[in-house]
Write a protein that holds these residues in place. Structure first.
Motif, PDB file in Angstrom:
ATOM      1  N   SER A  12      -9.729  -7.225   9.044  1.00 64.96           N
ATOM      2  CA  SER A  12      -8.948  -6.819   7.715  1.00 64.96           C
ATOM      3  C   SER A  12      -7.875  -7.706   7.595  1.00 64.96           C
ATOM      4  O   SER A  12      -7.352  -8.493   8.616  1.00 64.96           O
ATOM      5  N   GLY A  14      -4.633  -6.899   7.620  1.00 64.16           N
ATOM      6  CA  GLY A  14      -3.698  -6.645   8.468  1.00 64.16           C
ATOM      7  C   GLY A  14      -3.949  -7.206  10.043  1.00 64.16           C
ATOM      8  O   GLY A  14      -3.009  -7.825  10.633  1.00 64.16           O
ATOM      9  N   TYR A 179       2.978  -6.304  10.111  1.00 61.91           N
ATOM     10  CA  TYR A 179       1.989  -5.179   9.645  1.00 61.91           C
ATOM     11  C   TYR A 179       2.764  -4.230   8.672  1.00 61.91           C
ATOM     12  O   TYR A 179       2.145  -3.842   7.694  1.00 61.91           O
ATOM     13  N   ARG A 180       3.769  -3.585   9.307  1.00 58.97           N
ATOM     14  CA  ARG A 180       4.152  -2.562   8.493  1.00 58.97           C
ATOM     15  C   ARG A 180       5.077  -2.916   7.235  1.00 58.97           C
ATOM     16  O   ARG A 180       4.868  -2.333   6.122  1.00 58.97           O
ATOM     17  N   VAL A 183       1.695  -5.987   5.489  1.00 63.42           N
ATOM     18  CA  VAL A 183       0.197  -5.556   5.281  1.00 63.42           C
ATOM     19  C   VAL A 183       0.089  -4.113   4.817  1.00 63.42           C
ATOM     20  O   VAL A 183      -0.464  -3.925   3.966  1.00 63.42           O
ATOM     21  N   ASN A 184       0.894  -3.273   5.368  1.00 66.04           N
ATOM     22  CA  ASN A 184       0.782  -1.916   4.820  1.00 66.04           C
ATOM     23  C   ASN A 184       1.041  -1.817   3.490  1.00 66.04           C
ATOM     24  O   ASN A 184       0.345  -0.988   2.664  1.00 66.04           O
ATOM     25  N   PRO A 185       2.306  -2.547   2.761  1.00 64.10           N
ATOM     26  CA  PRO A 185       2.379  -2.164   1.291  1.00 64.10           C
ATOM     27  C   PRO A 185       1.181  -2.967   0.571  1.00 64.10           C
ATOM     28  O   PRO A 185       0.863  -2.301  -0.596  1.00 64.10           O
ATOM     29  N   GLN A 187      -1.915  -3.081   1.484  1.00 62.14           N
ATOM     30  CA  GLN A 187      -3.165  -2.181   1.632  1.00 62.14           C
ATOM     31  C   GLN A 187      -2.757  -0.854   0.614  1.00 62.14           C
ATOM     32  O   GLN A 187      -3.653  -0.492  -0.050  1.00 62.14           O
ATOM     33  N   GLN A 188      -1.578  -0.505   0.572  1.00 60.25           N
ATOM     34  CA  GLN A 188      -1.204   0.562  -0.415  1.00 60.25           C
ATOM     35  C   GLN A 188      -1.376   0.101  -1.987  1.00 60.25           C
ATOM     36  O   GLN A 188      -2.061   0.912  -2.618  1.00 60.25           O
TER      37      GLN A 188
END
Length: 398
Positions: A12, A14, A179-180, A183-185, A187-188
């Motif tokens: 992935s 992330g 990642y936070r 990557v998190n934004p 992925q969201q």
């Protein structure tokens, strides 16, 4: 190697970002740690040598009173204490000499009481015993460079391990932060975009920052609003088109019903008219022939007019019936051997009387003996008859 490349490619986003960041920070930390520990190693060696020189100078200062008072017992205690306080056993030999170089006291960790030779592993540090430029001797201190290097190396390795742990912890922490934060934004945003593509146009992506990701989230929200508006317009247009389609379909159905009724009406009327027309023509021709009684010339003329009218009406009925049959797709074409010249001669004979009365000339320029052909004799006769009839009707007289 290929399996590893495949796993990395299929990982992935992330994991890729976090792994790349962690590796980058770890490599940078290892390089900096290597350079730093090497520099630290040199600095600690220099510090140890400076410390040994300070110890030698301090011992020289404390030994002067004993030398002046010739208290060699106290002087011996001083040199022994220097070795005793050196728990790392880096100092291996201490000697106090008079002005002639003769040893006054000695303290040694080595076998024997002779001063060791200076080598790569043994270094001598000397400090003068003097007051007001008056020399009373010197102090020689021998230190073990191998033990100093071992002590420093142990310290450096310990610090290196601590630094490595700090670097690893920092790289992992930075990877988690990346990642936070990144990557998190993403992925969201990808999940929200997927829901929008599946038709959830009421979804609102929360804009939590004013960076590129925030701008992209805003663009997705505006795109969803635009798609929702377009969807509404398309829905209205579709409903209007559906209504028009239903109206057209209903009108088409009515037209088909009317057309079917018309065709049926023509077929029925044409069929029903043929019988009385044939009967009328038969009786009129019988009357004109005098079979029902004597007729005058005037009556003969009038009966001829009636026969012509009946023929025209029969022709109209035949044409209407043929048209109805063609529309219904029920017209049958017969195939038989025929001579085309005979059909044309019959057509010419049919118009001979009318041509002579209108002062027109109808010439037949076709060989009498043509190869036989397959066709429908009745339909071919009708075709040539219609062609000649049109020519006669639209040709001016001489």
């Amino acid at each position: 190697m290929r399996r590893l490349s495949s796993r990395i490619a299929n990982a992935s986003l992330g994991k890729k970002v976090a792994g790349l960041l962690a590796i980058t920070i770890a490599l940078a930390g290892i390089i900096l740690s290597g350079v730093g520990t090497q520099r630290l190693y040199g600095l600690l060696i220099e510090q140890k040598l400076d410390s040994s020189e300070q110890i030698t100078s301090a011992l020289a200062s404390s030994a002067l009173p004993d030398i002046l008072t010739h208290d060699f017992i106290s002087l011996q205690d001083s040199t022994d204490q220097v070795l005793a306080r050196d728990r790392r056993e880096e100092i291996v030999f201490v000697a106090v000499h008079d002005t002639n170089g003769a040893p006054l006291v000695r303290s040694s960790r080595l076998d024997g009481v002779q001063a060791p030779e200076e080598t790569r592993e043994i270094r001598k540090i000397s400090a003068p015993l003097a007051i007001n430029d008056r020399s009373f001797g010197r102090i020689d201190m021998y230190i073990s460079l191998s033990r100093i290097e071992g002590t420093v190396l142990t310290t450096v390795i310990s610090l290196g391990l601590i630094l490595a742990l700090v670097v690893v912890a920092s790289s992992v922490g930075m990877a988690l932060v990346a990642y936070r934060v990144v990557v998190n934004p993403v992925q969201q945003l990808a999940a929200s975009a997927r829901q929008i593509s599946e038709g959830n146009l009421d979804l609102k992506i929360p804009v939590k920052s004013y960076d590129e990701l925030g701008e992209l989230s805003g663009d997705f929200n505006r795109m969803a609003e635009s798609l929702k508006e377009r969807q509404g317009e398309l829905q209205i247009a579709y409903e209007k088109l559906e209504r028009n389609y239903q109206a057209i379909r209903e009108a088409y159905k009515q037209l088909r019903d009317l057309d079917r009724m018309k065709s049926n009406f023509i077929a029925v009327v044409s069929h029903e008219l043929r019988t009385p027309l044939s009967l009328i023509k038969g009786y009129v021709e019988t009357m004109a022939a005098g079979n029902l009684g004597k007729v005058t010339a005037l009556q003969q003329k009038k009966l001829g007019v009636v026969v012509d009218s009946v023929d025209r009406l029969s022709d109209i009925v035949d044409k209407s019936l043929d048209f109805s049959v063609i529309e219904q797709g029920k017209m049958a074409i017969e195939k038989q051997k025929l001579q085309l010249s005979e059909i044309i001669e019959q057509v010419v004979d049919e118009f001979a009387l009318e041509i002579s009365g209108r002062k027109l000339i109808l010439e037949q320029q076709i060989p009498r003996k043509l190869p036989l052909m397959l066709g429908d004799k009745v339909r071919l006769h009708q075709v040539f008859h219609n062609l000649v009839a049109n020519a006669v009707d639209f040709t001016s007289e001489k």
